[in-house]
Design an enzyme around this catalytic site. Structure first.
Site, PDB file in Angstrom:
ATOM      1  N   ASP A   1       0.832  -1.216   0.000  1.00  0.00           N
ATOM      2  CA  ASP A   1       0.000   0.000   0.000  1.00  0.00           C
ATOM      3  C   ASP A   1       0.863   1.261   0.000  1.00  0.00           C
ATOM      4  OD1 ASP A   1      -1.812  -2.022   0.596  1.00  0.00           O
ATOM      5  OD2 ASP A   1      -2.837  -0.912   2.177  1.00  0.00           O
TER       6      ASP A   1
ATOM      7  N   ASP B   1      -0.515  -2.817  -4.345  1.00  0.00           N
ATOM      8  CA  ASP B   1      -1.727  -2.931  -3.524  1.00  0.00           C
ATOM      9  C   ASP B   1      -2.399  -1.558  -3.508  1.00  0.00           C
ATOM     10  OD1 ASP B   1      -3.682  -3.616  -1.519  1.00  0.00           O
ATOM     11  OD2 ASP B   1      -2.372  -5.209  -0.812  1.00  0.00           O
ATOM     12  N   ASP B   2      -3.219  -1.248  -2.492  1.00  0.00           N
ATOM     13  CA  ASP B   2      -3.934   0.021  -2.521  1.00  0.00           C
ATOM     14  C   ASP B   2      -2.985   1.203  -2.727  1.00  0.00           C
ATOM     15  OD1 ASP B   2      -6.518  -1.040  -2.060  1.00  0.00           O
ATOM     16  OD2 ASP B   2      -6.114  -1.166   0.087  1.00  0.00           O
TER      17      ASP B   2
ATOM     18  N   HIS C   1      -4.079  -1.356  -6.439  1.00  0.00           N
ATOM     19  CA  HIS C   1      -5.481  -1.701  -6.247  1.00  0.00           C
ATOM     20  C   HIS C   1      -6.398  -0.490  -6.179  1.00  0.00           C
ATOM     21  CE1 HIS C   1      -4.305  -5.894  -4.402  1.00  0.00           C
ATOM     22  NE2 HIS C   1      -3.849  -5.703  -5.632  1.00  0.00           N
TER      23      HIS C   1
ATOM     24  N   ARG D   1     -12.944   2.107  -4.764  1.00  0.00           N
ATOM     25  CA  ARG D   1     -13.461   0.944  -4.037  1.00  0.00           C
ATOM     26  C   ARG D   1     -13.800   1.254  -2.582  1.00  0.00           C
ATOM     27  NH1 ARG D   1     -10.456  -4.854  -3.231  1.00  0.00           N
ATOM     28  NH2 ARG D   1      -8.701  -3.517  -2.653  1.00  0.00           N
TER      29      ARG D   1
ATOM     30  N   LYS E   1     -14.906  -1.080   0.703  1.00  0.00           N
ATOM     31  CA  LYS E   1     -15.227  -2.435   1.154  1.00  0.00           C
ATOM     32  C   LYS E   1     -15.393  -2.467   2.666  1.00  0.00           C
ATOM     33  CE  LYS E   1     -10.428  -3.961   0.978  1.00  0.00           C
ATOM     34  NZ  LYS E   1      -9.437  -4.951   0.612  1.00  0.00           N
TER      35      LYS E   1
END
Ligand SMILES: *[C@@H]1O[C@H](CO)[C@@H](O)[C@H](O)[C@H]1NC(C)=O
Ligand SMILES: *[C@@H]1O[C@H](CO)[C@@H](O)[C@H](O)[C@H]1NC(C)=O
Length: 464
Positions: free
Chosen positions: A287, A308-309, A330, A363, A365
């Protein structure tokens, strides 16, 4: 900078009367503060987004910063239209381009750094050995960390800085290998502090020594958080070049009024597999920014190349993320929310950013069977390309890091606007995927939003 240039918010140079102090920002796209420096310091171009006051007078010819920014994106604040369709968006762009031309031609004070610039070291306390850092931190208000090689298990500890201190990373900063999940290579805390970098510096996390394709999910022990920023107030972190962090890069918690700008986070070396990663990218869970329990945080004009993020907000309020170029990861995320020490997210804006060759675009979540609140979220002016999983994704079915397919409603998500989110995803991906629990989503709006190329599945509202 080609990529960052494409997402620029536009300069509105103004109020140039004040002079910037040592190592402060003095130019760059979007910068509205002083463009000249106090006596003895010179404004030097670092990148399109950042010029900085460095010590000495320029040994170089002064050049106008002709930020060759393609003026394709406008800032949200300028887009005052409520019904932003693609057409209105185009119109705004035109207006803004005109504005930019005018503005840029008025800012002529930035110089372009060349190899003949004096090295910006030596100001205040010059620290050239790791062992000297702690005493400098306690007593100096301007610290240059020059070519620091931190031994194993030795944190560059910037927690006891004097109020309003400045720390400048210069040259190459490296770390001894420390196979410990809880070891934090750099820790930053303080009030009104400025953490920045000198021209040409690099902070190298030594990722290849740790990467095994498993990140924090398994494999060997590795520092989970590379740079921890905690309990700061009115801090600024600017103009840092960071590469090859072991797992997560920035962990930001308990901060208020934190501004982070002009950073280049480059974990591109972790894209390739290595001998330990079994064919997967060597870097994992990398991240860029993880933000929790923090209020009034701004991230702006930042490049992130990772796995990743790009940004993940797990709790906090008044978080503004703008001018991001996110590559390979991500996307821009909220979550996962629920089951943590803080489960409230309120007022988060992601704007004027580009997400390229990434799993997801936008996103949110939340975790299955937990409680929490997510409200007042805006994604505006986000351009997607090469998205392999989800363009826009809201999912309430996470458990142990993966989706179950059964959403629960303990975390509510309300007031989410997608404005001018555009672009393409791959054919196996979803343009839109919304999986809400029963009654737990409300007030989602889409305007000027168009994502194409993939499938759609929405169980709440009507996706565009
Ligand atoms: C760091 O070390 C390099 C190589 O020895 C040297 O050229 C450079 O001037 C040093 N940089 C700083 C900021 O001390
Ligand atoms: C959660 O974070 C906010 C800051 O956004 C803070 O004010 C609050 O006290 C935190 N709550 C808990 C339970 O830690």
């Amino acid at each position: 900078m080609k990529k960052a240039a494409a997402i620029a918010a536009l300069a509105l140079a103004s109020g140039t009367a004040a002079q910037q102090t040592a190592y402060g920002q003095c130019g760059g796209v979007g910068w509205t503060g002083p463009t000249s420096c106090v006596s003895g310091w010179t404004c030097v171009y670092s990148n399109d987004y950042y010029s900085q006051c460095v010590q000495g007078s320029a040994a170089t010819t002064t050049k106008t910063t002709t930020t060759k920014t393609s003026t394709t994106k406008t800032t949200t604040t300028k887009t005052t239209t409520t019904s932003s369709t693609k057409t209105s968006s185009t119109k705004t762009t035109t207006t803004s381009s005109t504005k930019a031309t005018t503005t840029l031609s008025t800012s002529k004070t930035t110089t372009k750094a060349t190899t003949t610039s004096p090295p910006p070291t030596g100001a205040g306390c010059l620290v050239t050995a790791y062992a000297s850092i702690s005493s400098a931190v306690k007593s100096c208000s301007l610290i240059t960390l020059s070519n620091i090689s931190a031994p194993p298990s030795s944190t560059i500890d910037l927690q006891k800085l004097l109020p309003s201190a400045t720390v400048v990373f210069a040259g190459l900063t490296t770390f001894g290998v420390t196979a410990n999940d809880d070891f934090d290579p750099i820790v930053i805390s303080g009030n009104n502090i400025l953490i920045t970098g000198a021209a040409g510096h690099t902070i190298d996390g030594g990722g290849p020594n740790y990467w095994d394709g498993q990140g924090s999910n398994g494999g060997s022990s590795k520092p989970d958080h590379f740079i921890v920023v905690k309990k700061t107030s009115n801090a600024r972190i600017t103009n840092l070049n960071i590469k090859n962090w072991p797992v997560h890069c920035f962990d930001m918690t308990g901060n208020e009024y934190l501004t982070v700008s002009g950073l280049n986070l480059d974990n591109s070396d972790g894209d390739a597999a290595n001998s330990k990663s079994g064919g997967d990218p060597a870097a994992h869970n990398s991240d860029g920014f993880d933000i929790s329990s923090s209020d009034y945080v701004t991230l702006e004009n930042i490049n992130v190349h990772n796995q990743d993020d790009c940004v993940a907000v797990t709790s906090g309020t008044h978080i503004t993320v703008t001018g991001m170029y996110c590559y390979g990861g991500h996307g821009l995320s909220i979550g996962s929310i629920g089951g943590k020490s803080n489960n409230t997210v309120d007022t988060v804006t992601f704007s004027n950013s580009q997400i390229v060759n990434s799993e997801n675009g936008c996103r949110i979540k939340t975790n299955s069977g937990t409680t929490g609140t997510v409200k007042n979220v805006v994604y505006s002016g986000i351009t997607l390309s090469g998205i392999t999983d989800y363009g826009i994704d809201v999912q309430q079915d996470y458990l142990n890091g993966g989706p179950t397919g059964d959403p629960t409603n303990g975390v509510t998500i309300s007031g989410v606007s997608f404005i001018d989110v555009t672009g393409t995803v791959s054919s196996s991906a979803y343009d839109y995927y919304i999986l809400c629990g029963s009654g737990s989503c409300s007030g989602f709006t889409f305007s000027g939003t168009s994502i194409t190329g993939g499938k759609t599945s929405c169980n709440y509202g009507s996706c565009p």
